[in-house]
Design an enzyme around this catalytic site. Structure first.
Site, mmCIF file in Angstrom:
data_model
loop_
_atom_site.group_PDB
_atom_site.id
_atom_site.type_symbol
_atom_site.label_atom_id
_atom_site.label_comp_id
_atom_site.label_asym_id
_atom_site.label_seq_id
_atom_site.Cartn_x
_atom_site.Cartn_y
_atom_site.Cartn_z
ATOM 1 N N LYS A 1 -13.810 -27.936 -27.590
ATOM 2 C CA LYS A 1 -13.913 -27.163 -28.827
ATOM 3 C C LYS A 1 -12.650 -27.226 -29.677
ATOM 4 O O LYS A 1 -11.546 -27.240 -29.173
ATOM 5 C CB LYS A 1 -14.188 -25.678 -28.509
ATOM 6 N N GLU B 1 -12.626 -18.374 -39.917
ATOM 7 C CA GLU B 1 -13.531 -17.283 -39.552
ATOM 8 C C GLU B 1 -12.902 -15.932 -39.885
ATOM 9 O O GLU B 1 -13.579 -14.997 -40.314
ATOM 10 C CB GLU B 1 -13.862 -17.347 -38.058
ATOM 11 N N SER C 1 2.118 11.919 -44.448
ATOM 12 C CA SER C 1 1.790 10.533 -44.825
ATOM 13 C C SER C 1 2.970 9.592 -44.674
ATOM 14 O O SER C 1 2.876 8.418 -45.011
ATOM 15 C CB SER C 1 1.271 10.492 -46.265
ATOM 16 N N THR D 1 -27.321 -27.181 -53.522
ATOM 17 C CA THR D 1 -27.768 -25.886 -54.046
ATOM 18 C C THR D 1 -28.736 -25.374 -52.992
ATOM 19 O O THR D 1 -29.398 -26.184 -52.318
ATOM 20 C CB THR D 1 -28.492 -25.985 -55.411
ATOM 21 N N HIS D 2 -28.808 -24.073 -52.796
ATOM 22 C CA HIS D 2 -29.601 -23.493 -51.703
ATOM 23 C C HIS D 2 -29.198 -24.095 -50.363
ATOM 24 O O HIS D 2 -29.996 -24.182 -49.445
ATOM 25 C CB HIS D 2 -31.106 -23.691 -51.922
ATOM 26 N N SER E 1 -10.866 -23.419 -27.047
ATOM 27 C CA SER E 1 -11.673 -22.455 -26.299
ATOM 28 C C SER E 1 -11.080 -22.333 -24.903
ATOM 29 O O SER E 1 -10.644 -23.320 -24.314
ATOM 30 C CB SER E 1 -13.113 -22.954 -26.224
HETATM 31 N N1 ARG Z 1 1.767 12.458 -50.187
HETATM 32 C C1 ARG Z 1 1.095 12.866 -51.353
HETATM 33 C C2 ARG Z 1 0.112 11.784 -51.799
HETATM 34 O O1 ARG Z 1 0.253 10.710 -51.371
HETATM 35 C C3 ARG Z 1 2.053 13.108 -52.460
HETATM 36 C C4 ARG Z 1 1.585 14.067 -53.477
HETATM 37 C C5 ARG Z 1 1.478 15.427 -52.877
HETATM 38 N N2 ARG Z 1 1.191 16.389 -53.875
HETATM 39 C C6 ARG Z 1 0.834 17.633 -53.553
HETATM 40 N N3 ARG Z 1 0.587 18.448 -54.515
HETATM 41 N N4 ARG Z 1 0.704 18.009 -52.307
HETATM 42 O O2 ARG Z 1 -0.810 12.030 -52.546
#
Ligand code: ARG
Length: 464
Positions: free
Chosen positions: A283, A290, A22, A154-155, A277
């Protein structure tokens, strides 16, 4: 080398590692992670688990790792699973084996929960400050347009005249509630510092969790370690607050998209806040509006998606919880990207009072006609019916309400008098609604909006 390989004889498959890792998104927790680790090292020393010298080595090393991140010089290693392992790995390279003492009595489970909370507590004031910028843009425009009258709907049908200030303040108060909501959520998060919960069952070391919590800016430690490592309420709450901000911004955006359409022509968007555009030279496209409308869907999706991630999870930490970060960071980044251009757009907005006035129809005074009859003693239900008949009569004659003669009105009811002409005045209709919060009371609303904005301390500092 991973931090947990001791009991394994085979390396993790590359595809699993890529799925599991991660760091590519949780690196941004580095400041919170290091701050949390410094507090933990201090708590370990206080509990007599490590010496004061070891504490100093850990803290100095952690500050060096932080400095590398801040300078953009941190070099991730292929084995860095997440921000926690990355920081600890680098700490070991910098200070040697004593780095291995930092994780005593702690788990990545209480660590990540703490990191995310610290990050959120830092992020909320920054978001509030940007919202305050938009609020003040709305308020400044409102001050310019307390006397500019537009059709209120309204509406999405013309209903009654309101001032442009009233319309602007309707959006002001919705977004002001969002700021309050974020602050209230954040306040409750201060009562549940997870650090010291261990993996799930608590920590076996005599850590003073109250003191540890306070050191990190919390009021209290989380009351149950098993709950603490799985609690992601703060993420869900933030995603809800963000989704509702998205909803509010999308409604403001939609009003403005309609008003900027030449068929309405109520507002003109500044060139800096609209786009052209590639094909049609005439435009002026409201792209930022948006996108505000579109991104509301994305924000609501993050909330719905993350609630699904949480539902039915068994007790304790589960890896599913790692799915909290991408929606969280994306929701935050989305709003941070959206609010400045919207604020600029509102500031640079030009209202076209003539076009708004031209869109007022005397039919929008039919309620006032009924109220006129009420002032002459006619019960409201009956007055409402008579006003409706007047609208029909005017339509049948192909004229406006004010062009009906007194004789015409008298065919409907004797209660009509010569002074009925006074009803057909849009400014007077606005002024009549002078009760608290009404369109005739925008002066008071503006004062209260000012008081609301100045009454809060919008901290724009950037800790992590
Ligand atoms: N990267 C993990 C998370 O975001 C950290 C915690 C990981 N814990 C574990 N027991 N593997 O959740």
């Amino acid at each position: 080398m991973t931090l947990w390989g001791g009991a394994f004889s085979q390396p993790t498959d590359d595809t699993v590692r890529r799925l599991n890792d991660s760091l590519r998104f949780d690196w941004r927790l580095y400041g919170a992670d290091i701050t949390g680790s410094i507090a933990w090292a201090t708590a370990l020393a206080e509990a007599g688990v490590i010496t004061a010298t070891e504490r100093e080595m850990l803290i100095n090393g952690l500050e060096r790792v932080r400095a590398e991140f801040v300078a953009g010089q941190f070099v991730p290693a292929p084995t860095d699973e997440d921000i926690h392992t990355a920081v600890e790995r680098r700490l070991g390279e910098l200070i040697g084996p004593v780095a291995g003492k930092l994780h005593t009595g702690r788990s990545r489970n209480d660590q990540v929960a703490t990191d995310v909370l610290l990050w959120l507590l830092d992020a909320v004031p920054r978001l509030s400050a940007l919202l305050a910028g938009l609020l003040s843009a709305l308020l400044i425009q409102a001050e310019q347009h307390t006397g500019t009258i537009m059709p209120g709907t309204t509406h999405f049908q013309p209903a009654q005249p309101v001032t442009v200030a009233h319309w602007l303040l309707s959006h002001f108060w919705a977004l002001a509630r969002d700021v309050t909501r974020l602050e209230q959520f954040a306040d409750t998060w201060r009562d549940k510092c997870p650090l010291g919960s261990g993996a799930l069952a608590g920590t076996p070391y005599p850590i003073d969790r109250q003191r540890l919590a306070e050191r990190l800016g919390f009021r209290a430690p989380s009351p149950n370690s098993l709950d603490a490592v799985a609690d992601r309420d703060h993420v869900a709450e933030f995603l809800f607050a963000a989704a509702l901000i998205g909803v509010h911004l999308s409604r403001l955006a939609e009003d403005l998209i309609v008003f900027a359409n030449p068929a309405f022509g109520f507002v003109r968007l500044d060139e800096r806040y609209s786009t052209g555009s590639s094909l049609m030279p005439q435009k002026r496209n409201p792209d930022p509006l948006e996108l505000a409308r579109g991104k509301a869907g994305r924000l609501a999706g993050h909330l719905a998606g993350f609630l699904m991630t949480l539902k039915g999870l068994p007790s304790g930490y589960n890896k599913d919880l790692q799915e909290d970060k991408e929606p969280l960071f994306d929701a935050y980044d989305t709003l941070i990207a959206l609010l400045p251009p919207l604020t600029g757009l509102v500031r640079a907005l030009t209202f076209v009072p003539e076009r708004m006035r031209a869109a007022l129809d005397e039919g929008m005074l039919a309620t006032d006609l009924a109220d006129y009859l009420v002032s002459r003693g006619v019960p409201f239900r009956q007055a409402h019916g008579l006003a409706g008949q007047a609208v029909r009569l005017a339509e049948a004659k192909g004229v406006s309400l004010s062009a009906l003669t007194l004789a015409d009105y008298r065919t409907l009811s004797d209660a009509f008098g010569l002074d009925v002409t006074q009803v057909f005045d849009f400014d007077a209709a606005v002024a009549r609604r002078g009760g608290f919060g009404g369109t005739g009371e925008v002066g008071g609303q503006i004062e209260r909006a000012h008081a609301w904005l100045t009454g809060r301390d919008m901290d724009t500092s950037d800790t992590f």
